[in-house]
Scaffold this motif. Structure first.
Motif, PDB file in Angstrom:
ATOM      1  N   ASP A   1      -0.725  17.711-122.384  1.00  0.00           N
ATOM      2  CA  ASP A   1      -0.231  16.449-122.947  1.00  0.00           C
ATOM      3  C   ASP A   1       0.758  15.766-122.007  1.00  0.00           C
ATOM      4  OD1 ASP A   1      -1.766  16.908-125.177  1.00  0.00           O
ATOM      5  OD2 ASP A   1      -0.145  17.802-126.345  1.00  0.00           O
ATOM      6  N   ALA A   2       1.604  16.562-121.350  1.00  0.00           N
ATOM      7  CA  ALA A   2       2.609  15.991-120.459  1.00  0.00           C
ATOM      8  C   ALA A   2       1.954  15.315-119.258  1.00  0.00           C
ATOM      9  CB  ALA A   2       3.576  17.084-119.989  1.00  0.00           C
ATOM     10  N   ARG A   3       0.905  15.927-118.723  1.00  0.00           N
ATOM     11  CA  ARG A   3       0.202  15.295-117.600  1.00  0.00           C
ATOM     12  C   ARG A   3      -0.358  13.940-117.998  1.00  0.00           C
ATOM     13  NH1 ARG A   3      -3.986  18.236-113.884  1.00  0.00           N
ATOM     14  NH2 ARG A   3      -3.822  16.158-112.999  1.00  0.00           N
ATOM     15  N   LEU A   4      -0.929  13.858-119.199  1.00  0.00           N
ATOM     16  CA  LEU A   4      -1.475  12.591-119.668  1.00  0.00           C
ATOM     17  C   LEU A   4      -0.373  11.553-119.826  1.00  0.00           C
ATOM     18  CD1 LEU A   4      -3.857  10.928-120.645  1.00  0.00           C
ATOM     19  CD2 LEU A   4      -3.506  11.886-122.934  1.00  0.00           C
ATOM     20  N   VAL A   5       0.761  11.957-120.389  1.00  0.00           N
ATOM     21  CA  VAL A   5       1.892  11.035-120.558  1.00  0.00           C
ATOM     22  C   VAL A   5       2.375  10.528-119.206  1.00  0.00           C
ATOM     23  CG1 VAL A   5       4.313  10.883-121.263  1.00  0.00           C
ATOM     24  CG2 VAL A   5       2.652  11.964-122.771  1.00  0.00           C
ATOM     25  N   LEU A   6       2.525  11.439-118.247  1.00  0.00           N
ATOM     26  CA  LEU A   6       3.014  11.048-116.923  1.00  0.00           C
ATOM     27  C   LEU A   6       2.021  10.126-116.215  1.00  0.00           C
ATOM     28  CD1 LEU A   6       4.502  14.473-115.769  1.00  0.00           C
ATOM     29  CD2 LEU A   6       5.770  12.417-116.391  1.00  0.00           C
ATOM     30  N   GLU A   7       0.730  10.404-116.361  1.00  0.00           N
ATOM     31  CA  GLU A   7      -0.280   9.535-115.752  1.00  0.00           C
ATOM     32  C   GLU A   7      -0.242   8.149-116.376  1.00  0.00           C
ATOM     33  OE1 GLU A   7      -3.883  11.673-116.212  1.00  0.00           O
ATOM     34  OE2 GLU A   7      -3.392  13.171-114.687  1.00  0.00           O
ATOM     35  N   GLN A   8      -0.073   8.081-117.682  1.00  0.00           N
ATOM     36  CA  GLN A   8       0.005   6.784-118.353  1.00  0.00           C
ATOM     37  C   GLN A   8       1.260   6.033-117.935  1.00  0.00           C
ATOM     38  OE1 GLN A   8      -0.347   8.201-122.401  1.00  0.00           O
ATOM     39  NE2 GLN A   8      -2.508   7.662-122.510  1.00  0.00           N
ATOM     40  N   TYR A   9       2.352   6.781-117.787  1.00  0.00           N
ATOM     41  CA  TYR A   9       3.595   6.141-117.324  1.00  0.00           C
ATOM     42  C   TYR A   9       3.415   5.600-115.910  1.00  0.00           C
ATOM     43  CZ  TYR A   9       8.372   5.645-115.624  1.00  0.00           C
ATOM     44  OH  TYR A   9       9.524   5.158-115.048  1.00  0.00           O
ATOM     45  N   ASP A  10       2.819   6.404-115.036  1.00  0.00           N
ATOM     46  CA  ASP A  10       2.591   5.952-113.659  1.00  0.00           C
ATOM     47  C   ASP A  10       1.682   4.727-113.630  1.00  0.00           C
ATOM     48  OD1 ASP A  10       4.177   7.950-112.652  1.00  0.00           O
ATOM     49  OD2 ASP A  10       2.517   9.299-112.183  1.00  0.00           O
ATOM     50  N   ALA A  11       0.690   4.706-114.518  1.00  0.00           N
ATOM     51  CA  ALA A  11      -0.208   3.557-114.575  1.00  0.00           C
ATOM     52  C   ALA A  11       0.541   2.312-115.028  1.00  0.00           C
ATOM     53  CB  ALA A  11      -1.373   3.843-115.518  1.00  0.00           C
ATOM     54  N   ALA A  12       1.453   2.482-116.004  1.00  0.00           N
ATOM     55  CA  ALA A  12       2.240   1.342-116.469  1.00  0.00           C
ATOM     56  C   ALA A  12       3.143   0.815-115.365  1.00  0.00           C
ATOM     57  CB  ALA A  12       3.065   1.747-117.691  1.00  0.00           C
ATOM     58  N   VAL A  13       3.764   1.737-114.617  1.00  0.00           N
ATOM     59  CA  VAL A  13       4.608   1.331-113.499  1.00  0.00           C
ATOM     60  C   VAL A  13       3.789   0.613-112.439  1.00  0.00           C
ATOM     61  CG1 VAL A  13       6.037   2.186-111.601  1.00  0.00           C
ATOM     62  CG2 VAL A  13       6.309   3.139-113.897  1.00  0.00           C
ATOM     63  N   SER A  14       2.590   1.150-112.151  1.00  0.00           N
ATOM     64  CA  SER A  14       1.717   0.518-111.154  1.00  0.00           C
ATOM     65  C   SER A  14       1.331  -0.891-111.571  1.00  0.00           C
ATOM     66  CB  SER A  14       0.459   1.366-110.947  1.00  0.00           C
ATOM     67  OG  SER A  14       0.786   2.614-110.388  1.00  0.00           O
ATOM     68  N   ALA A  15       1.043  -1.067-112.859  1.00  0.00           N
ATOM     69  CA  ALA A  15       0.661  -2.388-113.341  1.00  0.00           C
ATOM     70  C   ALA A  15       1.800  -3.384-113.157  1.00  0.00           C
ATOM     71  CB  ALA A  15       0.253  -2.313-114.806  1.00  0.00           C
ATOM     72  N   VAL A  16       3.028  -2.951-113.477  1.00  0.00           N
ATOM     73  CA  VAL A  16       4.189  -3.828-113.304  1.00  0.00           C
ATOM     74  C   VAL A  16       4.420  -4.126-111.827  1.00  0.00           C
ATOM     75  CG1 VAL A  16       6.681  -3.997-113.594  1.00  0.00           C
ATOM     76  CG2 VAL A  16       5.282  -3.078-115.433  1.00  0.00           C
ATOM     77  N   GLN A  17       4.293  -3.087-111.005  1.00  0.00           N
ATOM     78  CA  GLN A  17       4.453  -3.300-109.566  1.00  0.00           C
ATOM     79  C   GLN A  17       3.399  -4.262-109.034  1.00  0.00           C
ATOM     80  OE1 GLN A  17       4.222   0.705-108.122  1.00  0.00           O
ATOM     81  NE2 GLN A  17       6.434   1.058-108.291  1.00  0.00           N
ATOM     82  N   GLY A  18       2.193  -4.144-109.573  1.00  0.00           N
ATOM     83  CA  GLY A  18       1.136  -5.057-109.150  1.00  0.00           C
ATOM     84  C   GLY A  18       1.457  -6.493-109.501  1.00  0.00           C
ATOM     85  N   MET A  19       2.091  -6.717-110.630  1.00  0.00           N
ATOM     86  CA  MET A  19       2.479  -8.062-111.021  1.00  0.00           C
ATOM     87  C   MET A  19       3.580  -8.595-110.117  1.00  0.00           C
ATOM     88  SD  MET A  19       2.482  -7.601-115.177  1.00  0.00           S
ATOM     89  CE  MET A  19       3.108  -9.269-115.440  1.00  0.00           C
ATOM     90  N   SER A  20       4.474  -7.714-109.698  1.00  0.00           N
ATOM     91  CA  SER A  20       5.578  -8.150-108.843  1.00  0.00           C
ATOM     92  C   SER A  20       5.162  -8.227-107.379  1.00  0.00           C
ATOM     93  CB  SER A  20       6.760  -7.178-108.968  1.00  0.00           C
ATOM     94  OG  SER A  20       6.420  -5.920-108.412  1.00  0.00           O
TER      95      SER A  20
END
Length: 304
Positions: A68-87
Motif C-alpha cells: 500500500d505504501a508503494r502505491l501511495v508514494l507512486e501516486q504522490y510522485d505522480a501528483a508532484v510530477s503533474a504540478v511540476q509539468g504545469m510549472s
C-alpha cells in the motif's frame, strides 16, 4: 514526524534488506532510519519488521503496508510530477544505469545535454556491465544491450545494433585478410570474456555459419576490446556504434563485409509501476531521440 519520508525509508529498507543500505541511499545515518521506522510503527500501532541477529524481515502487516505504501508514494510522485509539468520546472534526482562502454562512449554526452536543458534535475549515471535489479538498487531508468529482460521491469526496444567483424589494417597486413569465414580459425580473435564457447555465428542473406575461433585475449570491457583491435591484437566482433568512427577514419577495417554477427537490441528499462516522475519521462524521450540519431543505431523492425 515526516510521514512520507518515513514511508519511503520503510519501503527502501524492505527492498534493500537492511537499515544501513537504506540510510546510505538516503544520505543519512542508520540510527536516524531506525528511529523513524520505530515512530512509524508507533503511529500505525503495528510491528512492521521482525528484528533478529540475522537482520530484518517484514511481518504480515509489514508486507501489506509495503504494497500500500508503494502505491501511495507512486501516486504522490505522480501528483508532484503533474504540478511540476504545469510549472515547467521538473526537478529531483534521476538514477540511470547503463553498460560501461555505452555509458562512457555515448550516454555521457546525452546526459550532459539533458542537464543543460533541465537545470533543476540531478542525474546519477551508474555504469556497470552486470544486470541490475532496478527496484533493489533504486534505479529509475536502465539501458540494456540484449539479454533476457527482468520480470520486474518494463522494457522498450530503442534500437537494433548491427555487429560486424573488424581489425586494424596493420594486423591484416601482418597476418593476411580472411577471404572466407573458415579462414577466421587461423587468426587471433579478441572476444568478450565470459562469452560461452569458441564458435562464432555469422550470417549472410539468410545463410548461417558456425565458425570456430581461437581467443588468446579475452576482456570484459567493450572499450578495451576497441583499443586492443586498434593496437593490432586480432579480429573481433563489435557493435557498429562502438567502431563507426574508426571505420570512417580507416583505423579499423571491416573483415568479411558480406557477413555479419547477430544484431543486438538496445532496451530501455524502468520499474514496472503505474507512475513515472516527470524527470524520468522527459529523460526517456530525450534519450530516445538522440540515441536513434547516432550512427550505429537502427530503428527496430515493427515486426519485432
Amino acid at each position: 514526524m515526516d510521514t512520507l519520508r518515513a514511508m519511503r525509508l520503510f519501503v527502501r529498507t524492505l527492498e534493500l534488506g537492511s537499515l544501513s543500505a537504506a540510510a546510505r541511499e538516503a544520505g543519512t545515518t542508520q540510527p536516524t532510519v531506525s528511529k523513524l521506522l520505530a515512530q512509524l510503527e508507533d503511529d500505525l500501532g503495528v510491528r512492521l519488521f521482525e528484528r533478529s541477529t540475522r537482520g530484518l524481515s517484514p511481518t504480515e502487516q509489514g508486507q501489506q503496508f509495503y504494497r500500500d505504501a508503494r502505491l501511495v508514494l507512486e501516486q504522490y510522485d505522480a501528483a508532484v510530477s503533474a504540478v511540476q509539468g504545469m510549472s515547467g520546472k521538473p526537478s529531483g534526482v534521476l538514477r540511470v544505469n547503463a553498460p560501461v562502454a555505452l555509458g562512457q562512449y555515448r550516454l555521457n554526452a546525452i546526459v550532459q545535454q539533458f542537464l543543460a536543458a533541465h537545470p533543476a534535475i540531478e542525474i546519477e549515471l551508474i555504469l556497470n556491465d552486470r544486470f541490475v535489479d532496478l527496484v533493489e538498487e533504486g534505479v529509475d531508468i536502465a539501458f540494456r544491450l540484449g539479454g533476457a529482460l527482468p520480470p520486474d521491469a518494463v522494457g522498450r526496444r530503442l534500437a537494433t545494433i548491427p555487429r560486424m567483424l573488424v581489425a586494424s589494417s596493420g594486423y591484416l597486413s601482418a597476418r593476411g585478410t580472411p577471404a572466407t569465414p573458415q579462414d577466421l580459425s587461423g587468426h587471433d580473435f579478441v572476444r568478450f570474456a565470459w562469452t560461452p564457447g569458441n564458435a562464432l555465428a555469422l550470417f549472410r542473406e539468410g545463410e548461417e555459419l558456425q565458425v570456430p575461433t581461437s581467443s588468446r585475449y579475452r576482456v570484459n570491457n567493450a572499450l578495451a576490446i576497441r583499443e586492443a583491435l586498434m593496437l593490432g591484437s586480432g579480429i573481433g566482433v563489435c557493435p557498429e556504434w562502438l567502431v563507426r568512427d574508426l571505420l570512417d577514419s580507416g583505423e579499423l577495417v571491416r573483415v568479411l563485409p558480406d557477413w555479419s554477427a547477430s544484431p543486438q537490441d538496445l532496451y530501455l528499462l524502468y520499474p514496472s509501476r503505474r507512475f513515472q516522475p516527470l524527470r524520468a519521462r522527459l529523460f526517456i524521450d530525450f534519450a530516445i531521440d538522440r540515441i536513434r540519431a547516432l550512427p550505429g543505431f537502427e530503428l527496430p523492425s515493427p515486426a519485432l
